[in-house]
Design a protein around this motif. Structure first.
Motif, PDB file in Angstrom:
ATOM      1  N   LEU A   1      -6.571 -10.140  -8.749  1.00 42.54           N
ATOM      2  CA  LEU A   1      -5.296 -10.760  -8.418  1.00 42.54           C
ATOM      3  C   LEU A   1      -4.301 -10.636  -9.569  1.00 42.54           C
ATOM      4  O   LEU A   1      -3.127 -10.278  -9.373  1.00 42.54           O
ATOM      5  N   LEU A   2      -4.749 -10.912 -10.789  1.00 40.61           N
ATOM      6  CA  LEU A   2      -3.853 -10.850 -11.942  1.00 40.61           C
ATOM      7  C   LEU A   2      -3.450  -9.406 -12.265  1.00 40.61           C
ATOM      8  O   LEU A   2      -2.322  -9.165 -12.711  1.00 40.61           O
ATOM      9  N   ASP A   3      -4.344  -8.472 -12.037  1.00 42.32           N
ATOM     10  CA  ASP A   3      -3.994  -7.064 -12.250  1.00 42.32           C
ATOM     11  C   ASP A   3      -2.830  -6.675 -11.346  1.00 42.32           C
ATOM     12  O   ASP A   3      -1.855  -6.043 -11.795  1.00 42.32           O
ATOM     13  N   ALA A   4      -2.928  -7.055 -10.068  1.00 44.42           N
ATOM     14  CA  ALA A   4      -1.827  -6.760  -9.142  1.00 44.42           C
ATOM     15  C   ALA A   4      -0.561  -7.487  -9.552  1.00 44.42           C
ATOM     16  O   ALA A   4       0.543  -6.932  -9.473  1.00 44.42           O
TER      17      ALA A   4
ATOM     18  N   ALA B   1      -9.985  -9.842   1.962  1.00 41.93           N
ATOM     19  CA  ALA B   1      -9.644  -8.640   2.720  1.00 41.93           C
ATOM     20  C   ALA B   1      -9.582  -7.420   1.815  1.00 41.93           C
ATOM     21  O   ALA B   1     -10.075  -6.342   2.166  1.00 41.93           O
ATOM     22  N   ALA B   2      -8.969  -7.574   0.639  1.00 41.46           N
ATOM     23  CA  ALA B   2      -8.887  -6.454  -0.301  1.00 41.46           C
ATOM     24  C   ALA B   2     -10.280  -6.024  -0.763  1.00 41.46           C
ATOM     25  O   ALA B   2     -10.566  -4.830  -0.889  1.00 41.46           O
ATOM     26  N   ASP B   3     -11.161  -6.991  -1.008  1.00 43.65           N
ATOM     27  CA  ASP B   3     -12.536  -6.677  -1.402  1.00 43.65           C
ATOM     28  C   ASP B   3     -13.256  -5.893  -0.304  1.00 43.65           C
ATOM     29  O   ASP B   3     -13.977  -4.924  -0.576  1.00 43.65           O
ATOM     30  N   ALA B   4     -13.078  -6.334   0.947  1.00 44.10           N
ATOM     31  CA  ALA B   4     -13.753  -5.662   2.063  1.00 44.10           C
ATOM     32  C   ALA B   4     -13.258  -4.225   2.206  1.00 44.10           C
ATOM     33  O   ALA B   4     -14.050  -3.309   2.467  1.00 44.10           O
ATOM     34  N   LEU B   5     -11.972  -4.014   2.040  1.00 43.11           N
ATOM     35  CA  LEU B   5     -11.424  -2.660   2.127  1.00 43.11           C
ATOM     36  C   LEU B   5     -11.952  -1.786   0.994  1.00 43.11           C
ATOM     37  O   LEU B   5     -12.319  -0.625   1.212  1.00 43.11           O
TER      38      LEU B   5
ATOM     39  N   ALA C   1      -5.678  -2.261  -2.764  1.00 47.89           N
ATOM     40  CA  ALA C   1      -4.709  -2.445  -3.841  1.00 47.89           C
ATOM     41  C   ALA C   1      -3.314  -2.689  -3.284  1.00 47.89           C
ATOM     42  O   ALA C   1      -2.559  -3.527  -3.796  1.00 47.89           O
ATOM     43  N   GLN C   2      -2.957  -1.966  -2.218  1.00 49.80           N
ATOM     44  CA  GLN C   2      -1.649  -2.171  -1.601  1.00 49.80           C
ATOM     45  C   GLN C   2      -1.526  -3.585  -1.050  1.00 49.80           C
ATOM     46  O   GLN C   2      -0.485  -4.239  -1.193  1.00 49.80           O
ATOM     47  N   LEU C   3      -2.584  -4.062  -0.426  1.00 47.17           N
ATOM     48  CA  LEU C   3      -2.576  -5.418   0.127  1.00 47.17           C
ATOM     49  C   LEU C   3      -2.344  -6.452  -0.980  1.00 47.17           C
ATOM     50  O   LEU C   3      -1.557  -7.383  -0.820  1.00 47.17           O
ATOM     51  N   LEU C   4      -3.005  -6.283  -2.110  1.00 45.03           N
ATOM     52  CA  LEU C   4      -2.824  -7.219  -3.220  1.00 45.03           C
ATOM     53  C   LEU C   4      -1.411  -7.140  -3.788  1.00 45.03           C
ATOM     54  O   LEU C   4      -0.795  -8.166  -4.098  1.00 45.03           O
TER      55      LEU C   4
END
Length: 435
Positions: free
Chosen positions: A381-384, A334-338, A348-351
């Motif tokens: 994922l790890l960045d978030a 989902a984050a990729d699609a956004l 980024a907020q979702l992650l």
């Protein structure tokens, strides 16, 4: 000791709840937290005298995922959801339930305000922490305050939906319904958020709304209310198809390229949402958003655009809150699609919201993604994770598999800042992990 349980749906869920607890370590994970913080409440749920909020069931499913794997927990979620719904519906038929729910809602709103105020105080203290040890302590308290806020918000919205459903049922009892050639009686309430208007007029105009053709059951799938804000206005809604003056963004990937029905589905869903908001049917509107979270990831940017155009931006915020409870694989998709559709901030907020789940669950997902060669998703994922979670939590994350997780976590921390990298290195050494 044999427990006294109520008959019917409440007793059935109590039996299921006890079975779920029997498969978990009572002293570890969220299960241990709930027994420590509210033993009387847990006992009441086991006895069938109370139905636990969905966020509690969701957290226990997270524990199950950590012990037995995500697929097993997803199957369990499919079983738990309808039992939980039925138990709530039965519980709310008790005399005086409307008043009790309203009292609990007031209490939860107070808890939410207190948690927000506490976060503000702790954030101010963190900037003035005299030692790293004190800063670590404040970070831990801050994490718990955030969890308290999220749970209070989740329970407030669950209570709002239950109250709205009771009010709607009472209104139906008071107002005689016109006879039609068909009335077959249409189902009502938040459990049927995709059902058209009672008189059939909306159904004749737009046809049946599509139910997402995806497999539900992600752990903590957005059944559990997580922050519905009912402030969205009912603005104009676009019809599906190209709009005058709407130029495509050549820098962003078209999310509907392989899904021709996506734009039409988004427009029809928002039409339905506008109608429910206009009629004051907040519970059903919230249920509709919960269903929409489970759509294929490429549809989400289109839905965001339609919601904002209709003046329902607050509902998009709600949907992002719900999306944070998706399985990790679907969360990243989902984050990729956004991001591909030019909504990188939303992604980024979702992650950031999604990595609030237990460290072992995130660790298992990272290992699975690395095993599949999906390094880009691992990096995101790890960045978030290292941005949102404390260095001590990052160390607990690495403990899941130090040989494979130490290097990627340090790389992620280094990409954030040299200070964050040093903090994580220190936390790893304290935890006994060689760096």
């Amino acid at each position: 000791m044999e427990r006294h349980q109520l008959p019917g749906a409440e007793g059935e869920f109590a039996g299921y709840f006890g079975d779920l607890l029997s498969r978990l370590d009572q002293r570890a994970g969220w299960c241990g937290v709930f027994w420590q913080r509210d033993p009387e409440g847990m006992t009441a749920c086991l006895d069938g005298q109370e139905v636990p909020p969905w966020d509690v069931v969701q957290a226990l499913l997270h524990d199950l995922a950590a012990d037995r794997g995500t697929p097993a927990a997803e199957r369990e979620a499919d079983l738990a959801r309808p039992l939980h719904r039925a138990a709530l519906a039965a519980h709310d038929t008790r005399p005086g339930s409307r008043r009790l729910l309203a009292e609990r809602l007031d209490l939860m709103l107070g808890e939410e305000r207190y948690a927000i105020d506490r976060q503000d105080r702790l954030t101010a203290q963190l900037s003035e922490a005299p030692t790293p040890h004190e800063a670590d302590r404040i970070q831990l308290d801050l994490a718990w305050a955030r969890d308290d806020e999220e749970r209070a918000r989740a329970r407030s919205e669950e209570l709002r939906a239950r109250i709205a459903e009771l009010d709607e049922a009472a209104e139906q009892d008071r107002v005689p319904q016109p006879r039609t050639a068909d009335r077959k009686k249409r189902p009502r309430g938040a459990r049927y958020g995709w059902v058209e208007a009672d008189d059939g007029s909306a159904a004749d105009e737009a046809g049946p709304l599509p139910v997402p053709d995806v497999t539900p059951g992600a752990v903590g799938a957005p059944e559990g209310p997580r922050g519905a804000r009912f402030a969205g206005g009912a603005g104009p809604v676009r019809e599906a198809g190209p709009q005058p003056g709407r130029e495509p963004d050549p820098a962003a990937e078209d999310p509907a390229t392989e899904d021709p029905a996506a734009e039409d589905a988004a427009a029809r869903a928002v039409r339905e949402l506008v109608r429910l908001r206009a009629e004051g049917r907040a519970g059903e509107a919230y249920a509709l958003l919960c269903e929409a979270v489970l759509w294929p990831a490429p549809r989400l940017p289109l839905l965001a655009e339609e919601l904002e155009y209709a003046g329902l931006g607050a509902d998009w915020v709600t949907l992002l809150w719900e999306g944070a409870s998706l399985s990790v694989e679907r969360l990243v998709a989902a984050a990729d699609a956004l991001a591909a559709a030019g909504r990188a901030d939303d992604g980024a907020q979702l992650l950031r919201q999604g990595v609030a789940r237990p460290a072992p669950e995130i660790a298992d997902a990272v290992l699975a993604l690395r095993g599949a060669g999906r390094e880009r998703e691992v990096v995101a994922l790890l960045d978030a994770y290292v941005r949102v979670r404390s260095p001590q939590e990052a160390a607990r994350f690495v403990l899941r598999d130090p040989a494979r997780l130490t290097t990627p976590v340090l790389d992620a921390a280094r990409a954030v800042s040299p200070e964050r990298e040093w903090d994580v290195v220190h936390a790893l050494r304290v935890a006994g992990i060689a760096v």
